[in-house]
Design a protein around this motif. Structure first.
Motif, PDB file in Angstrom:
ATOM      1  N   LEU A  82      45.051  45.187  16.338  1.00  0.00           N
ATOM      2  CA  LEU A  82      46.401  45.654  16.645  1.00  0.00           C
ATOM      3  C   LEU A  82      47.008  44.995  17.881  1.00  0.00           C
ATOM      4  O   LEU A  82      48.169  45.243  18.200  1.00  0.00           O
ATOM      5  CB  LEU A  82      46.389  47.176  16.838  1.00  0.00           C
ATOM      6  CG  LEU A  82      45.943  48.001  15.626  1.00  0.00           C
ATOM      7  CD1 LEU A  82      45.992  49.479  15.953  1.00  0.00           C
ATOM      8  CD2 LEU A  82      46.799  47.687  14.414  1.00  0.00           C
ATOM      9  N   LYS A  83      46.248  44.173  18.546  1.00  0.00           N
ATOM     10  CA  LYS A  83      46.748  43.517  19.750  1.00  0.00           C
ATOM     11  C   LYS A  83      48.000  42.690  19.436  1.00  0.00           C
ATOM     12  O   LYS A  83      48.013  41.879  18.518  1.00  0.00           O
ATOM     13  CB  LYS A  83      45.657  42.618  20.338  1.00  0.00           C
ATOM     14  CG  LYS A  83      46.049  41.957  21.648  1.00  0.00           C
ATOM     15  CD  LYS A  83      44.891  41.123  22.203  1.00  0.00           C
ATOM     16  CE  LYS A  83      45.277  40.454  23.509  1.00  0.00           C
ATOM     17  NZ  LYS A  83      44.165  39.617  24.043  1.00  0.00           N
ATOM     18  N   GLY A  84      49.041  42.928  20.201  1.00  0.00           N
ATOM     19  CA  GLY A  84      50.269  42.167  20.037  1.00  0.00           C
ATOM     20  C   GLY A  84      51.192  42.669  18.948  1.00  0.00           C
ATOM     21  O   GLY A  84      52.275  42.103  18.741  1.00  0.00           O
ATOM     22  N   LYS A  85      50.804  43.730  18.251  1.00  0.00           N
ATOM     23  CA  LYS A  85      51.641  44.244  17.166  1.00  0.00           C
ATOM     24  C   LYS A  85      52.723  45.164  17.725  1.00  0.00           C
ATOM     25  O   LYS A  85      52.476  45.992  18.596  1.00  0.00           O
ATOM     26  CB  LYS A  85      50.794  45.006  16.140  1.00  0.00           C
ATOM     27  CG  LYS A  85      49.661  44.190  15.521  1.00  0.00           C
ATOM     28  CD  LYS A  85      50.195  42.974  14.771  1.00  0.00           C
ATOM     29  CE  LYS A  85      49.091  42.237  14.021  1.00  0.00           C
ATOM     30  NZ  LYS A  85      48.130  41.562  14.937  1.00  0.00           N
ATOM     31  N   TYR A  86      53.918  45.037  17.188  1.00  0.00           N
ATOM     32  CA  TYR A  86      55.040  45.879  17.609  1.00  0.00           C
ATOM     33  C   TYR A  86      55.068  47.206  16.853  1.00  0.00           C
ATOM     34  O   TYR A  86      55.397  48.250  17.419  1.00  0.00           O
ATOM     35  CB  TYR A  86      56.348  45.135  17.376  1.00  0.00           C
ATOM     36  CG  TYR A  86      57.584  45.964  17.613  1.00  0.00           C
ATOM     37  CD1 TYR A  86      57.956  46.345  18.903  1.00  0.00           C
ATOM     38  CD2 TYR A  86      58.384  46.382  16.543  1.00  0.00           C
ATOM     39  CE1 TYR A  86      59.095  47.107  19.125  1.00  0.00           C
ATOM     40  CE2 TYR A  86      59.519  47.144  16.758  1.00  0.00           C
ATOM     41  CZ  TYR A  86      59.866  47.507  18.054  1.00  0.00           C
ATOM     42  OH  TYR A  86      60.989  48.272  18.265  1.00  0.00           O
ATOM     43  N   ALA A 126      46.850  50.082  22.010  1.00  0.00           N
ATOM     44  CA  ALA A 126      47.006  48.633  21.822  1.00  0.00           C
ATOM     45  C   ALA A 126      48.404  48.145  22.180  1.00  0.00           C
ATOM     46  O   ALA A 126      48.664  46.941  22.144  1.00  0.00           O
ATOM     47  CB  ALA A 126      46.685  48.261  20.379  1.00  0.00           C
ATOM     48  N   GLY A 127      49.308  49.069  22.498  1.00  0.00           N
ATOM     49  CA  GLY A 127      50.656  48.671  22.868  1.00  0.00           C
ATOM     50  C   GLY A 127      51.664  48.708  21.741  1.00  0.00           C
ATOM     51  O   GLY A 127      52.798  48.242  21.904  1.00  0.00           O
ATOM     52  N   MET A 175      54.869  55.665  22.248  1.00  0.00           N
ATOM     53  CA  MET A 175      55.012  55.125  20.895  1.00  0.00           C
ATOM     54  C   MET A 175      55.827  56.100  20.057  1.00  0.00           C
ATOM     55  O   MET A 175      55.500  57.287  19.975  1.00  0.00           O
ATOM     56  CB  MET A 175      53.628  54.911  20.269  1.00  0.00           C
ATOM     57  CG  MET A 175      53.644  54.321  18.865  1.00  0.00           C
ATOM     58  SD  MET A 175      51.969  53.972  18.231  1.00  0.00           S
ATOM     59  CE  MET A 175      51.372  55.658  17.923  1.00  0.00           C
ATOM     60  N   ASP A 176      56.887  55.609  19.436  1.00  0.00           N
ATOM     61  CA  ASP A 176      57.695  56.438  18.546  1.00  0.00           C
ATOM     62  C   ASP A 176      56.995  56.572  17.199  1.00  0.00           C
ATOM     63  O   ASP A 176      56.598  55.562  16.592  1.00  0.00           O
ATOM     64  CB  ASP A 176      59.079  55.818  18.341  1.00  0.00           C
ATOM     65  CG  ASP A 176      59.920  55.836  19.599  1.00  0.00           C
ATOM     66  OD1 ASP A 176      59.659  56.683  20.478  1.00  0.00           O
ATOM     67  OD2 ASP A 176      60.839  55.001  19.705  1.00  0.00           O
ATOM     68  N   VAL A 177      56.865  57.817  16.732  1.00  0.00           N
ATOM     69  CA  VAL A 177      56.198  58.092  15.461  1.00  0.00           C
ATOM     70  C   VAL A 177      57.173  58.801  14.531  1.00  0.00           C
ATOM     71  O   VAL A 177      57.766  59.823  14.887  1.00  0.00           O
ATOM     72  CB  VAL A 177      54.944  58.953  15.660  1.00  0.00           C
ATOM     73  CG1 VAL A 177      54.264  59.217  14.315  1.00  0.00           C
ATOM     74  CG2 VAL A 177      53.973  58.281  16.629  1.00  0.00           C
ATOM     75  N   MET A 178      57.347  58.242  13.339  1.00  0.00           N
ATOM     76  CA  MET A 178      58.233  58.799  12.330  1.00  0.00           C
ATOM     77  C   MET A 178      57.478  58.949  11.010  1.00  0.00           C
ATOM     78  O   MET A 178      56.556  58.194  10.737  1.00  0.00           O
ATOM     79  CB  MET A 178      59.438  57.878  12.093  1.00  0.00           C
ATOM     80  CG  MET A 178      60.432  57.790  13.235  1.00  0.00           C
ATOM     81  SD  MET A 178      59.864  56.903  14.725  1.00  0.00           S
ATOM     82  CE  MET A 178      59.586  55.248  14.100  1.00  0.00           C
TER      83      MET A 178
END
Length: 341
Positions: A82-86, A126-127, A175-178
């Motif tokens: 997941l590193k670097g994933k938006y 992981a960002g 982190m926005d969660v929908m």
């Protein structure tokens, strides 16, 4: 230690990509269309799915697709993926068609809630900034139809609501969660038979098809994909979007199946709830006698199917930006494929 992933393709990232999105379950029905929509909008995509691949050359070049089980990976391995994933799109899990060993609550909790909580936690670490969960409109109507008390005795809607809640909580502060609360979905893809075969089998060779008086919301799989990307781009944290395209009575849906089968003499009959429910409750008793339990008890399903599980597309379409499609035409093409299967 052996890596649990089998790499299918490794494609260098495009020079003009916007942002990177990870899709869990990208070779599944919903994941496949979501990957295609992401690519269409200029995102770079990576995905992990359970083997086998449903078809060769499923994705165009540019998709980093692996086969494996994310749940068997260590935290460090997942963080590396997941590193670097938006954004993270969760297009996996068990739905109400599964009839597990009793108690069903244990099965759906372990299949849906625990993996979602872990992956949401790791995604934020992981960002990842956006997390979209593919859920069920049973969560929406469990909240809406409080008089039915569906949450009290039914594992599937209860754990779907819990799945949403733990994901929202894990996302807090970074982190926005929908959630997309999904209804009946129609469409076809390479290498997979649509799930609607079970409905075709219910009508095939029958002179009378009894149904309850309610109806359901319906969408195309392309609308789901567009809504998923719309949730990444415009979704609000801690929001469940009950998307829809059209609404249709169960009687009309079953009549369409009968017509496609060429069964001109078949009668689709709307039955009163009090006549249908006892027989459906007996199916629950038979399941329990064999050590099984439905995620939504069939008796409670009767109550739900006697109501209109309808959604208004205008509640979600302007926010998520998915378009109108001919849902009826897509439904007919999907059912035709089921009949030919």
């Amino acid at each position: 230690m052996d890596n649990p992933l089998k790499r299918v393709t490794i494609i260098p990232k495009g020079m003009n990509s916007m942002k990177e999105v990870f899709v869990l379950g990208g070779t599944g029905f919903l994941g496949y269309y979501t990957v295609k929509e992401l690519l269409q909008r200029g995102y770079d995509v990576s995905t992990i799915s359970l083997p086998p691949m449903p078809a060769e050359d499923l994705f165009p070049s540019g998709v980093d697709c692996k086969l494996g089980d994310l749940n068997e990976m260590s935290d460090d391995e997942i963080l590396n993926q997941l590193k670097g994933k938006y954004a993270f799109i969760y297009a996996a899990g068990a739905d109400e068609r599964v009839v597990p060993d009793a108690p069903a609550m244990k099965f759906f909790y372990e299949a849906n809630v625990l993996p979602t909580q872990r992956l949401a936690r790791l995604a934020k670490a992981a960002g990842v900034k956006k997390f979209v969960l593919f859920g069920s409109y049973f969560a929406h109507f469990t909240e809406l139809w409080t008089d039915l008390n569906l949450k009290e005795h039914n594992a599937y809607p209860r754990t779907r609501l819990l799945q949403e809640e733990v994901a929202y909580m894990e996302g807090e502060g970074g982190m926005d969660v929908m959630t997309l609360r999904l209804p009946y979905i129609f469409g076809v893809m390479p290498g997979r038979t649509p799930l609607w075969t079970m409905f075709v089998d219910r009508v095939k060779d029958q002179s009378v098809v009894p149904v309850l008086g309610g109806g359901t919301a319906m969408v195309t799989v392309q609308q789901v994909a567009e809504a998923a990307v719309g949730a990444i781009e415009n979704g609000k944290h801690r929001t469940g979007y009950a998307i829809g395209g059209i609404n249709m009575k169960h009687s009309e849906f079953h009549q369409i199946i009968a017509d496609l089968l060429g069964q001109t003499e078949t009668k689709v009959v709307v039955m009163p709830l009090e006549q249908m429910k006892p027989a459906m409750q007996k199916m629950d008793e038979e399941a329990l006698a064999h050590g099984k339990e439905h995620g939504i008890h069939i008796g409670d399903t009767a109550d739900a199917q006697d109501r209109d599980a309808y959604t208004d597309p205008q509640d979600t379409m302007p926010v998520l930006g998915y378009k109108e499609y001919d849902v009826r035409a897509e439904m007919i093409e999907t059912l035709k494929k089921c009949i030919k299967a």
